[in-house]
Design an enzyme around this catalytic site. Structure first.
Site, short mmCIF file in Angstrom:
data_model
loop_
_atom_site.label_atom_id
_atom_site.label_comp_id
_atom_site.label_asym_id
_atom_site.label_seq_id
_atom_site.Cartn_x
_atom_site.Cartn_y
_atom_site.Cartn_z
N ARG A 1 88.54 44.62 -4.57
CA ARG A 1 88.69 43.65 -4.26
C ARG A 1 89.27 42.57 -4.73
NH1 ARG A 1 85.88 42.94 1.43
NH2 ARG A 1 85.68 41.30 1.40
N PRO B 1 91.76 45.66 1.03
CA PRO B 1 91.12 44.82 1.80
C PRO B 1 89.11 46.36 1.69
CG PRO B 1 92.31 46.28 2.56
CD PRO B 1 93.13 46.59 1.21
N LYS B 2 88.51 46.28 0.64
CA LYS B 2 87.95 47.40 0.53
C LYS B 2 86.68 46.93 1.57
CE LYS B 2 89.25 49.96 -3.30
NZ LYS B 2 89.11 50.75 -4.30
N LYS B 3 86.16 47.79 2.32
CA LYS B 3 84.16 47.47 2.83
C LYS B 3 83.48 49.14 3.02
CE LYS B 3 83.87 45.83 7.10
NZ LYS B 3 84.10 44.64 8.49
#
Length: 261
Positions: A109, A115-117
């Site tokens: 990020r 766009p990491k979760k």
């Protein structure tokens, strides 16, 4: 601590013990299951930011095992990647990513804008089937399957696709909650050693979730699938479009003047 020391040591947060080390970031035995599918073209256009352009209503759902990555460790990742064009060049836009390890989440990020979760993806072989799953908390949101190594893929075309440009929308907020950085970033995979690639029959199922909305791009038809193993380096990126500079030149000038005081 003298402010010159702060400037010299500043790389990532926390200052005295960054969540990830400086690169280069080399991956060994990185394993992919990539299922390409046809989706709703209007929903795809609604999600891809200009100046990127959607060429075909296609999405690549990826499950990736990374057992050996410099500085990031051993982890698994999954997400949706959309084929796009930018200034006449073909590439891929990463729409969403889910993984189970904090350092690559923070680094991805902060450095590139991935766009990491945090979630719980898996990729494994079950008897004669390659199986990828994605759970967000206790809820299953994606399952992909492919016949294990049914046919050899064309290595030259697979390696060329890995070398194509990739695009990310990097967003970093200001302390007042407004966007401080809003940029389109381009990056490449380098020093690619493709160990093998295969194709076979595949299936993909997606389920709705409020915070992992992969099903917003529905599966209308599975087009193809590839399973590959490679060693590669994740290169740092470059900014190819600044949304704030184009939309708010005066506002940014004033903000930069304020920061210099």
């Amino acid at each position: 601590m003298h402010q010159d020391t702060v400037r010299g040591r500043a790389f990532a947060m926390p200052l005295t013990s960054p969540a990830y080390p400086p690169g280069p970031y080399r991956f060994s035995n990185r394993e992919y299951l990539i299922i390409t599918y046809r989706t709703d073209p209007q929903k795809l256009r609604d999600l891809v930011p200009e100046p990127l352009q959607v060429c075909e209503p296609l999405v690549k759902f990826e499950f990736i095992r990374m057992p050996d990555s410099t500085g990031f460790g051993d982890y698994t990742e999954s997400g949706q990647v959309i084929p796009v064009s930018f200034c006449g060049r073909m590439g891929s836009y990463t729409h969403c990513m889910f993984l189970d390890d904090h350092p690559p989440t923070a680094g991805g990020r902060e450095l590139w804008g991935f766009p990491k979760k945090l979630a719980s993806p898996t990729l494994r072989t079950e008897t004669d089937t390659l199986v990828g799953t994605l759970d967000y908390g206790p809820v299953r949101v994606a399952t992909g399957t492919m016949g294990y190594k049914h046919r050899a893929a064309d290595l030259a075309s697979v390696k060329a696709s890995l070398a194509d440009p990739n695009f990310l929308l990097k967003i970093i907020p200001h302390v007042d909650g407004t966007p401080r950085i809003c940029e389109l970033v381009e990056y490449h995979l380098e020093d690619i050693d493709l160990r093998g690639a295969w194709t076979g029959p595949a299936a993909l199922n997606l389920w709705s979730h409020a915070l992992a909305p992969v099903a917003e791009l529905p599966v209308l038809e599975v087009v193809s699938a590839v399973h590959l193993v490679a060693d590669l380096t994740l290169a740092l990126g470059k900014v190819v479009h600044d949304y704030l500079a184009e939309a708010e030149p005066r506002h940014r000038k004033g903000r930069n003047h304020e920061l210099s005081q």
